[in-house]
Enzyme design. Structure first.
Site, PDB file in Angstrom:
ATOM      1  N   ASP A 102     -59.867 -99.713 -66.392  1.00  0.00           N
ATOM      2  CA  ASP A 102     -60.477 -99.595 -67.712  1.00  0.00           C
ATOM      3  C   ASP A 102     -60.489-100.967 -68.402  1.00  0.00           C
ATOM      4  O   ASP A 102     -59.686-101.847 -68.081  1.00  0.00           O
ATOM      5  CB  ASP A 102     -59.678 -98.623 -68.588  1.00  0.00           C
ATOM      6  CG  ASP A 102     -59.708 -97.211 -68.026  1.00  0.00           C
ATOM      7  OD1 ASP A 102     -60.637 -96.895 -67.260  1.00  0.00           O
ATOM      8  OD2 ASP A 102     -58.795 -96.432 -68.364  1.00  0.00           O
TER       9      ASP A 102
HETATM   10  N1  URA Z   1     -56.103 -94.775 -64.781  1.00  0.00           N
HETATM   11  C1  URA Z   1     -56.540 -95.012 -66.028  1.00  0.00           C
HETATM   12  O1  URA Z   1     -56.470 -94.145 -66.890  1.00  0.00           O
HETATM   13  N2  URA Z   1     -57.073 -96.206 -66.305  1.00  0.00           N
HETATM   14  C2  URA Z   1     -57.144 -97.218 -65.410  1.00  0.00           C
HETATM   15  O2  URA Z   1     -57.609 -98.324 -65.737  1.00  0.00           O
HETATM   16  C3  URA Z   1     -56.673 -96.963 -64.114  1.00  0.00           C
HETATM   17  C4  URA Z   1     -56.153 -95.723 -63.816  1.00  0.00           C
END
Ligand code: URA
Length: 237
Positions: A102
């Site tokens: 993310d």
């Molecule tokens: N899970 C998440 O919620 N975000 C990420 O960036 C990676 C795994």
């Protein structure tokens, strides 16, 4: 790989520029001048341009420590991407991230231009584990650890595979999570089932390869041949 592509990759030239060098007889392969741009190399030959050794690799594999605020995408009109961070070092490579984090997450992103390698690494059948250090807005509980081990069912009904939650003895708000799946926002959604929010999420390993602690946020380096082999093989039962 074709000779003209190899020379352009090795020297960071356009295909047209590398063809001009080849046509001018400035490129040797194992000591002989090669003038055919479409001649094929296996990767084992010694390439020289103007007598100087030119190292080349068919593909690039980079370990990046993604900073917060950067998008895990190749191109994005909406902001800075992980590929923008590495492009100055590999201007002629069509790199892309093999797996996403993310925008607000940090840590290990693997960038490559080797499609089959990335495809195999991300294949749901391979179950390559990903390890995250997570900071929560509430202490991690035994109930969460048991639920993760049994397989969390998300709010939309998605039943997830078992995952590992290891508490951090020094800080109850921090824990390590190991997943073998890549569902969108998975870690945040898994903790959401327990009413817990994720304040920070940092990926520390992909398969058996750990993020190099010497890499500051935004820094990257090539994978070592051993790391590449580990990722080509990593598989859990
Ligand atoms: N899970 C998440 O919620 N975000 C990420 O960036 C990676 C795994």
């Amino acid at each position: 790989m074709r000779l003209d592509k190899t020379v352009s990759v090795a020297l960071g030239l356009t295909r047209k520029e590398s063809r001009a060098l080849i046509a001018a007889g400035r490129v040797t392969v194992d000591g002989s001048v090669w003038k055919k741009a479409d001649a094929r190399l296996t990767g084992a030959e010694k390439l020289r341009v103007d007598g100087k050794p030119a190292a080349y690799e068919e593909y690039v594999y980079l370990m990046l420590n993604k900073p917060a605020g950067v998008l895990s995408a190749a191109e994005d009109g909406r902001g800075l991407t992980v590929v923008d961070l590495v492009r100055p070092a590999c201007p002629r490579r069509a790199l892309f991230p093999a797996g996403r984090l993310d925008k607000d997450s940090t840590g290990f992103v693997l960038l490559t231009d080797d499609g089959p390698f990335a495809h195999a690494l991300l294949s749901p059948r391979r179950h390559v584990p990903k390890t995250y250090e997570v900071m929560l807005d509430t202490p991690a509980t035994e109930e969460m650890a048991r639920g993760f081990a049994a397989g969390v069912t998300l709010a939309d009904g998605t039943a997830l595979k078992p995952a590992v939650l290891l508490p951090n003895a020094a800080d109850p708000f921090c824990c390590t999570v190991i997943l073998t799946q890549g569902v969108y926002h998975q870690v945040k959604r898994m903790f959401g089932v327990y009413g817990a929010g994720v304040n920070a999420l940092h990926r520390t390993a992909i398969g058996g390869v750990r993020l190099d602690e010497g890499l500051a946020p935004g820094d990257f380096r090539p994978l070592t041949p051993e790391e590449r082999r580990l990722l080509a093989r990593t598989q859990t039962p």
